[in-house]
Design a protein around this motif. Sequence first.
Motif, PDB file in Angstrom:
ATOM      1  N   GLU A 106       0.821  -1.196   0.000  1.00  0.00           N
ATOM      2  CA  GLU A 106       0.000   0.000   0.000  1.00  0.00           C
ATOM      3  C   GLU A 106       0.854   1.245   0.000  1.00  0.00           C
ATOM      4  OE1 GLU A 106      -2.256  -1.570   3.311  1.00  0.00           O
ATOM      5  OE2 GLU A 106      -3.453   0.227   2.970  1.00  0.00           O
ATOM      6  N   SER A 145       2.098   2.107  -3.348  1.00  0.00           N
ATOM      7  CA  SER A 145       1.112   2.658  -4.270  1.00  0.00           C
ATOM      8  C   SER A 145       0.698   4.065  -3.852  1.00  0.00           C
ATOM      9  CB  SER A 145      -0.096   1.740  -4.388  1.00  0.00           C
ATOM     10  OG  SER A 145      -0.537   1.353  -3.125  1.00  0.00           O
ATOM     11  N   LEU A 159      -1.545   7.109  -5.696  1.00  0.00           N
ATOM     12  CA  LEU A 159      -2.920   6.654  -5.506  1.00  0.00           C
ATOM     13  C   LEU A 159      -3.436   7.138  -4.150  1.00  0.00           C
ATOM     14  CD1 LEU A 159      -2.818   2.970  -6.806  1.00  0.00           C
ATOM     15  CD2 LEU A 159      -4.148   4.855  -7.745  1.00  0.00           C
ATOM     16  N   GLY A 167      -8.071   4.287  -3.499  1.00  0.00           N
ATOM     17  CA  GLY A 167      -7.608   3.835  -4.809  1.00  0.00           C
ATOM     18  C   GLY A 167      -6.646   2.666  -4.673  1.00  0.00           C
ATOM     19  N   ALA A 168      -5.765   2.751  -3.693  1.00  0.00           N
ATOM     20  CA  ALA A 168      -4.809   1.667  -3.469  1.00  0.00           C
ATOM     21  C   ALA A 168      -5.542   0.389  -3.091  1.00  0.00           C
ATOM     22  CB  ALA A 168      -3.826   2.055  -2.365  1.00  0.00           C
ATOM     23  N   LEU A 204      -8.689  -0.405  -3.872  1.00  0.00           N
ATOM     24  CA  LEU A 204      -9.469  -0.927  -4.989  1.00  0.00           C
ATOM     25  C   LEU A 204      -8.592  -1.473  -6.107  1.00  0.00           C
ATOM     26  CD1 LEU A 204     -12.314   1.745  -5.280  1.00  0.00           C
ATOM     27  CD2 LEU A 204     -12.464  -0.564  -4.336  1.00  0.00           C
ATOM     28  N   ARG A 205      -7.476  -0.756  -6.413  1.00  0.00           N
ATOM     29  CA  ARG A 205      -6.727  -1.122  -7.608  1.00  0.00           C
ATOM     30  C   ARG A 205      -5.573  -2.065  -7.319  1.00  0.00           C
ATOM     31  NH1 ARG A 205      -5.904   4.279 -10.916  1.00  0.00           N
ATOM     32  NH2 ARG A 205      -7.910   5.265 -10.508  1.00  0.00           N
ATOM     33  N   ILE A 206      -5.019  -2.023  -6.119  1.00  0.00           N
ATOM     34  CA  ILE A 206      -3.855  -2.870  -5.829  1.00  0.00           C
ATOM     35  C   ILE A 206      -4.243  -4.047  -4.930  1.00  0.00           C
ATOM     36  CG2 ILE A 206      -1.494  -2.907  -4.954  1.00  0.00           C
ATOM     37  CD1 ILE A 206      -1.801  -0.961  -7.243  1.00  0.00           C
ATOM     38  N   PRO A 248      -7.352  -6.732  -6.308  1.00  0.00           N
ATOM     39  CA  PRO A 248      -6.929  -7.751  -7.280  1.00  0.00           C
ATOM     40  C   PRO A 248      -6.009  -8.800  -6.666  1.00  0.00           C
ATOM     41  CG  PRO A 248      -6.719  -5.562  -8.212  1.00  0.00           C
ATOM     42  CD  PRO A 248      -7.050  -5.370  -6.775  1.00  0.00           C
ATOM     43  N   SER A 280     -13.642  13.125  -1.915  1.00  0.00           N
ATOM     44  CA  SER A 280     -12.798  11.927  -1.922  1.00  0.00           C
ATOM     45  C   SER A 280     -11.750  12.012  -0.809  1.00  0.00           C
ATOM     46  CB  SER A 280     -12.171  11.729  -3.304  1.00  0.00           C
ATOM     47  OG  SER A 280     -10.796  11.994  -3.269  1.00  0.00           O
ATOM     48  N   ASN A 285     -11.424   9.332   2.133  1.00  0.00           N
ATOM     49  CA  ASN A 285     -10.156   8.659   2.390  1.00  0.00           C
ATOM     50  C   ASN A 285      -9.711   8.797   3.842  1.00  0.00           C
ATOM     51  OD1 ASN A 285      -9.010   7.275   0.109  1.00  0.00           O
ATOM     52  ND2 ASN A 285      -9.141   9.238  -0.949  1.00  0.00           N
TER      53      ASN A 285
END
Lengths: 287, 307
Positions: free
Chosen positions: A181, A184, A189, A193-194, A196-198, A201, B16, B20
Amino acid sequence: MTQKNSGQAVPVRHKRPARRRAYSAFRGTMIVLVVLAFLVPLAWMVMASFKTNVDIHDTSKSFIFTPILDNYSHVLGNDNYLGFVWNSFWVAFCSTGISLLIGVPAAYSMSRFNMQKSALLVLLARIIPGVSLLVPWYYVFANLGWVGGYGVLIVSHMFILIPISVYIMMSFFDSMPIELEEASLVDGLTPIGAFLRILLPLSVPGIATAGILSFIFSWNNFMFALVLSGANTKTLPVAVFDFVSYASIDWGAIMAAACIMTLPIIVIALFAQKYIVSGLTAGATKG
Amino acid sequence: MTTTSLNQLSGKERFSRWVNARRKWIFAAPAMIFTAILIGFPIGWTLYLSVTDAKGSVRSPADFIGFENYLDVLTDVDRFWPAALRTGVFTFGALAVELIAGMCIALLLWRPFKAQKWVRVAILLPFVATPVAIAMMWRLIFDPNIGFANRLLGWVGIPPQPWFSEPATTLPTLMFVDIWEFTPMIAIILLAGLTSLSDEPDEAARIDGANAWQRFWFVTLPLLRPVVLVAVLLRSIDALKTFDLLYVVKGQGGGSFHEAETLNIYVYGLSFKYNDFGTASAVLIIFFLMILFVMWLLTFRRKGAKL
C-alpha cells in the motif's frame, strides 16, 4: 576388522528398511481404512438412491443390484424440486455476494487498523445460537410482510456469512505486507484507490476462499429457512425434510433427493479443495 | 498551505479526501451496523421477553413478571436440566473423541504420500456435505431392519442394535454421527497446523535421541497447541448449537421421550411449537451465558484468541 564391521552393519542395514517397510504398509492400511470409514456411508447413500425400495430392503443386495433411475425421475418430476434448487442457489448466491461486499472492506479496516473490539462484535455472531434470533426476527419480518420472501432468507444467511467473510479476509489481509500500500501511495494513488486497484486484485484468492465457504454454508443452512421461508421460497434442505415427513418410507426417493442436494457441494469440494481447506484453517495455523 | 489547497479543490476531490480520511470507519461501518442490529435487537428483545409472561402470539401484550421465568427454568428438573446435561454430554463427549481421532488421522496423513490430495478431498466430504442429507443418510444406515449398520454387525456376528429407535441408544448414536461428520474437520485443521510447523525442533529432538512418541508429546504437541485450541473453539461453538442432525433424526422435542432434546432443540420447541416466548427467552439467556462461560474457560489464559 572389516569382518567385524560388516557383521554389525549388515543386520542394521537390513533391519531399518524392513521396519520402514512394515511401517509404510501399516500406514497405507490405516489410510485406506480411514478413507473407507468416511466414504462407505456416503457410498451407501448413493447406492440406495439407485435402488428400488424392494432392493433397499433386501439384505442380499447390499452392494450388487440393478441400478435404476426411477428415484431421480420421481424426485425431479414430482416435487417442484428444480424450483427448490433454484431457491437454494439464488439465496446462497445473493447472500454470499452481499456478505463479501460488506465483509471484505470491513475485514481490511479491521486488519489494517487493528480494530480488535469491532472485530469481536462481528465475530460474536458466530457464538450466538441462531434460535435466539429467530423469534425476534420472525416478529419484525412478519410485520414488515417479508416472511416467505427471498429477502428475509438472504438477510438471515448474511448473518452467518458476514462473520465468515470477515474472519477469513482478516487473516488474509494480515498476511499482506503493508509496503504494498505504501508503495502505491507514493505512486500517487489515494488510500481507497490503493485498496481498490492494488489490494483487491491481489486478494482474489482470499475472496474466492471466503466466497466458496460462504456459498456452502448458505446452501447447507437448515434452521433459518425452516422458520423464515414460504411455500415458494423453500430451500433444498427444508424441501427434502418436508419430503421425509410425508413420504417417510420411500427411502429410495429420499436418498435421491439427498444426493441431488449434496452434489453441488461435492463438485465444489473436488475443484476447490485448496480454498476450502485454507478457509477452514484461516487464523488457526498462525496461532 | 493546506487550507489554500483545500479551497482550490473541487467538490468531488474534497469529498474523496473526506472519504479517504475516514475510510477506517466507512469500510467497517456496514458490517458493524448490520451485525449490531441483527444481534443487538434480538438480544434486547429476548432479555425483555424473559421477564414477561409472553405467550401465544408475539403480538399479544405481556405482563412483567420479574425473574419468575428464570426461577421456573432453573428449578425445572424434567426438561431443562436433562436438556442442559444432554447438551454437555453430546458436545464434550463427541469433541473428545473427535480431537483424539482427528489428531491420529492428521499424524497419519502428515508426511507426503501418493494420493495425499485425493485422501484429503475424501475426508473433506463428510463436513462440507449438507447436514440434512447426512442426517437422512444415517437414518437409513441406522434403520434397525434395513440399515447397513446392522447388516455390517451381522457379518461379524454381533446381534442387531436399536440405534435411533430406543431412547437409551439414541444419544450415543447421534454422537457417533457427529464424530463421523466432524473428525475430518479437526483432522484437516490439525494437518494444516502440522504442515506449517518447522522441521527443526523435531530434528533437534531426534538428534538428542528422542523416540517418536517423545518427539510428538514434548515437541510437536506443544507447538501445535494454538491450532488445537482454535479447532476446539470452533467445534465446541458449533456442537453446542447442533440443530440439523438432532431435528432431522428426532424432530421436535427430541423424540417421544425427549431423548435427543438438547437446549437448542428445547428452545426451538418452546418458541415454535408452544409459543411460550417468556420461558424460551429465559432458557436462551441461560444457554447463551453457558456458551460464553465455555468460551471464556477455553480462552481465558490466551490473549486475543480468535474465534
